[in-house]
Write an enzyme that holds these catalytic residues in place. Structure first.
Site, short mmCIF file in Angstrom:
data_model
loop_
_atom_site.label_atom_id
_atom_site.label_comp_id
_atom_site.label_asym_id
_atom_site.label_seq_id
_atom_site.Cartn_x
_atom_site.Cartn_y
_atom_site.Cartn_z
N THR A 1 0.90 -1.03 -0.01
CA THR A 1 0.11 -0.09 -0.04
C THR A 1 0.82 1.23 0.00
O THR A 1 0.41 2.41 -0.20
CB THR A 1 -0.95 0.04 1.04
N LYS A 2 2.19 1.06 0.13
CA LYS A 2 3.00 2.43 0.32
C LYS A 2 3.43 2.90 -1.16
O LYS A 2 3.17 2.48 -2.12
CB LYS A 2 4.22 2.02 1.20
#
Length: 358
Positions: A180-181
Site C-alpha cells: 500500500t505504500k
C-alpha cells in the site's frame, strides 16, 4: 469499487526477467544478490549510509528496539497504526503515550518532557502521513535526558526535510515497503541507522543473530526478506518520481475541490519535499464522518479511518493515559482514495459526495 489505495504494479515482463534470473541461480533468500543490489540502490536513492532491507515494517521496529537495548518506558504517539505500540509491547517495554499536536497530528514535542521518568529510555515517534515530527526539538530532549530516538517512518519514503532524507533522523528510522505504500516490495521494510557501530549488530539481529553456521552472537530473529520481494523493489524504484508526481496531482485536485469551510487536514511541515502518501480529512463531528462514509459506501467508494482508534484507548495497554487531541482527531478523520491512475472524474465524484453530506 474505489478503494482507499491501489497497489502500483510495474511492467510485468521486467519483473519476470528478474524471476527468471532467480530461477536460474536457485538463490531465493538469505541475503541474496538482488537483495544486496536493492539495498545499495536504496542507499543511493535516499542518500543514507546504513540501510537493511527486512521482512516488513513491524519487525524493523522490534529489531530497532532490540538493537538499541531499550527497556522500561518508551514515550510514543497515540496517533499511529497499532504496529508502533505493538512493537513496544512485544519487546516487553511500556508505551507511555504523549498527545499529538492539533496542527500536524504528530507527537507534541512540547509535552514530551512532562512524561519523562527515571524509567524512560527512548522516544518512538511516527512521522504521521509522512509529515515530519519536530525532529530538532525531539533530538534536543533526547540529548538532555540521554534517550534513544526511533522514528516510525513507515509513511516517509522519499520525503526530505531541509534537503535531507527524513529517514536519516534519529538513532534508527524504520520504513515500511508494504504493497500500500508509495514505494513497495509487496511486503517489506527497512532499518536506517546513523551509527556505523550498529551496522553489524543490525545485520545479525535480522538473521537470527549468528554469523555463518557456528558463531552465535545475539538472540536475533528472522527479519530477512526474499529475492522475489527484492526484485519487485528493483523494478519499482525507478518509478518512484513518477509515482510521487501522480499522487501530487490527485492531492492537488482534492485541495481544489473539497469544501475547506467545513473540513480541515494536517498542516504540512515547512522545508519539506513531500511524497503525498495519504490524503486525510477531518470532519466537524464523528456523526458527519459516518454520514459521509455511508454515502461513499453506497457508491462503492471505500475510504479508511486512518488512524482509528487512538492507541491510548486500546484495552490491552498497561496504562490508560488520556490524549484528548488524538482521541478527538481519530474519531473524525478519514483517509480518502489516493493512488496512481485515479481518474479526475472519480476525484470530482468523491469530492462532490463529501461536500454534499457535510
Amino acid at each position: 469499487m474505489i478503494n482507499v489505495t491501489k497497489t502500483f504494479l510495474p511492467d510485468q515482463e521486467k519483473y519476470l526477467q528478474y524471476v527468471r534470473e532467480i530461477w536460474e541461480r536457485g538463490y531465493l533468500t538469505n541475503n541474496g544478490p538482488l537483495l544486496q543490489e536493492l539495498e545499495t540502490r536504496l542507499k543511493n536513492y535516499l542518500q543514507v549510509d546504513h540501510l537493511y532491507f527486512c521482512g516488513n515494517g513491524t519487525i524493523v521496529l522490534q529489531i530497532a528496539i532490540k538493537a538499541l537495548e531499550i527497556t522500561g518506558e518508551v514515550i510514543t504517539t497515540p496517533f499511529s497504526y497499532c504496529a508502533t505500540s505493538n512493537a513496544i509491547l512485544w519487546e516487553k517495554c511500556t508505551p507511555v503515550f504523549v498527545d499529538v499536536d492539533a496542527a500536524s497530528f504528530n507527537i507534541n514535542a512540547d509535552l514530551i518532557e512532562d512524561s519523562i521518568t527515571p524509567a524512560t529510555t527512548a522516544i518512538l515517534a511516527t512521522h504521521v502521513y509522512g509529515n515530519p515530527c519536530d525532529v530538532e526539538k525531539i533530538e534536543a530532549i533526547a540529548k538532555k535526558h540521554n534517550l534513544k530516538v526511533i522514528y516510525d517512518a513507515a509513511h516517509a519514503f522519499g520525503v526530505k526535510y531541509k534537503g535531507r532524507s527524513l529517514l536519516s533522523f534519529g538513532d534508527i528510522s524504520t520504513c515500511s515497503f508494504h504493497a500500500t505504500k508509495v514505494f513497495h516490495t509487496i511486503e517489506g521494510g527497512a532499518l536506517i541507522s546513523n551509527h556505523p557501530e550498529l551496522d553489524r549488530k543490525l545485520s545479525l539481529l535480522r538473521a537470527f543473530g549468528h554469523q555463518g553456521d557456528e558463531h552465535y552472537l545475539y538472540a536475533g530473529i528472522n527479519g530477512k526478506n526474499s529475492e522475489f520481494h527484492a526484485a519487485m523493489g528493483l523494478v519499482n524504484l525507478p518509478h518512484v518520481p513518477e509515482i510521487i508526481r501522480a499522487r501530487k496531482e490527485v492531492f492537488a485536485a482534492y485541495d481544489r475541490l473539497l469544501n475547506w469551510d467545513l473540513l480541515y487536514k494536517p498542516v504540512l511541515s515547512k522545508d519539506i519535499e513531500y511524497n503525498y502518501a495519504y490524503y486525510p480529512v477531518v470532519f466537524s463531528s464523528e456523526q458527519v464522518m459516518f454520514r459521509v462514509m455511508e454515502a461513499l459506501r453506497v457508491e462503492e467508494i471505500i475510504p479508511r479511518r486512518y488512524f482509528y482508534p487512538s492507541l491510548n484507548t486500546l484495552s490491552f495497554m498497561p496504562r490508560q493515559i488520556a490524549c484528548p487531541v488524538s482521541e478527538d482527531i481519530s474519531a473524525r478523520v478519514l483517509s480518502l482514495p489516493l493512488y496512481v491512475g485515479l481518474p479526475y472524474s472519480d476525484i470530482e465524484r468523491i469530492a462532490g459526495i463529501i461536500n454534499g453530506h457535510l
